[in-house]
Design a protein around this motif. Sequence first.
Motif, short mmCIF file in Angstrom:
data_model
loop_
_atom_site.label_atom_id
_atom_site.label_comp_id
_atom_site.label_asym_id
_atom_site.label_seq_id
_atom_site.Cartn_x
_atom_site.Cartn_y
_atom_site.Cartn_z
N LYS A 112 140.24 81.92 -44.87
CA LYS A 112 139.97 81.21 -46.13
C LYS A 112 140.82 81.78 -47.26
CE LYS A 112 136.85 82.74 -48.53
NZ LYS A 112 136.72 83.77 -49.60
N ASN A 113 140.90 83.11 -47.34
CA ASN A 113 141.66 83.74 -48.42
C ASN A 113 143.15 83.44 -48.32
OD1 ASN A 113 139.32 84.78 -49.46
ND2 ASN A 113 139.56 86.80 -48.53
N HIS A 114 143.71 83.55 -47.12
CA HIS A 114 145.12 83.26 -46.94
C HIS A 114 145.41 81.79 -47.23
CE1 HIS A 114 146.61 87.09 -45.48
NE2 HIS A 114 145.62 87.17 -44.62
N LYS A 115 144.49 80.92 -46.88
CA LYS A 115 144.68 79.50 -47.14
C LYS A 115 144.72 79.23 -48.65
CE LYS A 115 142.89 74.97 -45.78
NZ LYS A 115 141.84 74.25 -44.98
N HIS A 116 143.87 79.93 -49.40
CA HIS A 116 143.87 79.77 -50.85
C HIS A 116 145.15 80.31 -51.48
CE1 HIS A 116 139.18 79.53 -51.25
NE2 HIS A 116 139.72 78.47 -50.71
N SER A 117 145.72 81.34 -50.87
CA SER A 117 146.91 81.98 -51.46
C SER A 117 148.09 81.03 -51.58
CB SER A 117 147.31 83.20 -50.63
OG SER A 117 147.94 82.81 -49.41
N VAL A 118 148.15 80.05 -50.71
CA VAL A 118 149.28 79.11 -50.71
C VAL A 118 149.38 78.39 -52.06
CG1 VAL A 118 150.25 77.06 -49.62
CG2 VAL A 118 149.14 78.81 -48.22
N ASN A 119 148.24 78.15 -52.69
CA ASN A 119 148.21 77.42 -53.96
C ASN A 119 148.02 78.34 -55.16
OD1 ASN A 119 148.39 74.83 -52.68
ND2 ASN A 119 146.25 75.07 -52.07
N ASN A 120 148.14 79.66 -54.94
CA ASN A 120 147.94 80.62 -56.04
C ASN A 120 149.28 81.29 -56.37
OD1 ASN A 120 147.22 82.58 -57.83
ND2 ASN A 120 145.80 83.63 -56.48
N PRO A 121 149.91 80.92 -57.48
CA PRO A 121 151.22 81.49 -57.82
C PRO A 121 151.16 82.99 -58.11
CG PRO A 121 150.34 80.24 -59.67
CD PRO A 121 149.44 79.97 -58.50
N TYR A 122 149.96 83.54 -58.31
CA TYR A 122 149.83 84.96 -58.61
C TYR A 122 149.55 85.79 -57.36
CZ TYR A 122 149.48 83.31 -63.40
OH TYR A 122 149.74 82.70 -64.61
N ALA A 123 149.36 85.15 -56.22
CA ALA A 123 149.08 85.88 -54.99
C ALA A 123 150.29 86.68 -54.55
CB ALA A 123 148.66 84.91 -53.88
N GLN A 124 150.05 87.86 -53.98
CA GLN A 124 151.16 88.69 -53.51
C GLN A 124 151.89 88.03 -52.34
OE1 GLN A 124 150.06 92.68 -52.52
NE2 GLN A 124 152.13 93.34 -52.09
N PHE A 125 151.11 87.46 -51.44
CA PHE A 125 151.68 86.72 -50.31
C PHE A 125 151.16 85.30 -50.36
CE2 PHE A 125 151.10 91.17 -48.82
CZ PHE A 125 152.43 91.51 -48.74
N GLN A 126 152.02 84.36 -50.09
CA GLN A 126 151.63 82.95 -50.14
C GLN A 126 151.97 82.28 -48.81
OE1 GLN A 126 153.72 82.24 -54.10
NE2 GLN A 126 151.95 80.89 -54.31
N ARG A 127 151.25 82.68 -47.78
CA ARG A 127 151.47 82.12 -46.46
C ARG A 127 150.14 81.82 -45.80
NH1 ARG A 127 154.32 85.01 -41.16
NH2 ARG A 127 153.57 83.47 -39.66
N HIS A 128 150.05 80.67 -45.19
CA HIS A 128 148.85 80.28 -44.46
C HIS A 128 148.94 80.76 -43.01
CE1 HIS A 128 145.48 78.04 -43.00
NE2 HIS A 128 146.23 77.29 -42.22
N TYR A 129 147.88 81.39 -42.54
CA TYR A 129 147.80 81.85 -41.16
C TYR A 129 146.68 81.11 -40.43
CZ TYR A 129 150.66 85.88 -42.55
OH TYR A 129 151.67 86.69 -43.01
N THR A 130 146.91 80.85 -39.15
CA THR A 130 145.85 80.25 -38.34
C THR A 130 144.82 81.33 -38.03
OG1 THR A 130 146.89 80.77 -36.22
CG2 THR A 130 147.52 78.69 -37.30
N LEU A 131 143.66 80.90 -37.63
CA LEU A 131 142.60 81.84 -37.26
C LEU A 131 143.05 82.70 -36.09
CD1 LEU A 131 139.69 82.72 -37.92
CD2 LEU A 131 138.90 81.04 -36.24
N GLU A 132 143.76 82.12 -35.17
CA GLU A 132 144.23 82.86 -34.00
C GLU A 132 145.26 83.91 -34.40
OE1 GLU A 132 144.08 84.37 -30.50
OE2 GLU A 132 142.78 82.70 -31.10
N GLU A 133 146.14 83.57 -35.34
CA GLU A 133 147.13 84.55 -35.81
C GLU A 133 146.46 85.74 -36.47
OE1 GLU A 133 151.21 82.22 -37.00
OE2 GLU A 133 149.44 81.80 -38.22
N ILE A 134 145.41 85.49 -37.22
CA ILE A 134 144.68 86.57 -37.88
C ILE A 134 143.99 87.45 -36.85
CG2 ILE A 134 142.70 87.05 -39.38
CD1 ILE A 134 143.50 84.48 -40.93
N LYS A 135 143.35 86.85 -35.88
CA LYS A 135 142.62 87.61 -34.88
C LYS A 135 143.54 88.40 -33.96
CE LYS A 135 139.46 85.30 -32.70
NZ LYS A 135 138.81 84.17 -31.99
N SER A 136 144.74 87.88 -33.71
CA SER A 136 145.65 88.53 -32.76
C SER A 136 146.63 89.50 -33.42
CB SER A 136 146.43 87.47 -31.98
OG SER A 136 147.23 86.68 -32.85
#
Length: 235
Positions: A163-187
């Motif tokens: 959820k947090n990474h998904k929100h970062s895509v639309n946040n210009p102040y986020a340090q990283f702005q990349r969406h990850y899948t749930l599987e990418e996060i878990k692995s």
Amino acid sequence: MSLKRRVFVVGVGMTKFDKPGKALADAGVKYTDIQQACCSYVYGDTTCGQRVVYGLGMTGIPVYNVNNACSSGSTALMMARQFVEGGLSDCVLAVGFEKMEKGSLSAKYMDRTNPMDKHLESMIDTRGITDSPITAQMFGNAGLEHMAKYGTTADHFAKISYKNHKHSVNNPYAQFQRHYTLEEIKSSRMISDPLTKLQCSPTSDGAAAAVLVSEDFVKRHRLESKALRYWVRRW
């Protein structure tokens, strides 16, 4: 007991280490309207809060420096709210800023007892200790305890990061702005069970501020169109 006053947020700002003037501009109020300032940080010398707000003006207001680890920002915000809610002030600035060192968090002073010594002793007795960053172990072990008590799963924690990474895509102040899948996060690489690399916070620099005011202040300054009620949920 007297009734608590309603508290409103009328301006916010988030910058890459700049004066907290953006929050004042957003609120449409002057720095001279600010009656108290709550300033949060962890990595810095004493009175860093004064150094920040004095850049806006030296009006003689009380300046409170808040150092409360990961909750420093929320603690400063809560203090500001309490000043307004309790009737001590009508307009309070809450500001947080950080300039961190590279790498994982670690003890700063080696010539005195670490303030986390009792916590660490308990954690080591319960879960042991590894070569992973201590902060990751603390939060990871807290997650394991939650899982044992309430049946939480690793997927539940991974979904928070999703959820947090998904929100970062639309946040210009986020340090990283990349969406990850749930599987990418878990692995991703395990840091401290159940937390993987993509579930751990990176070291980050930045600053943010908010202007909190009373309902009377909102009405006097005609800020109704931008005032947001500061709600606190009590469980």
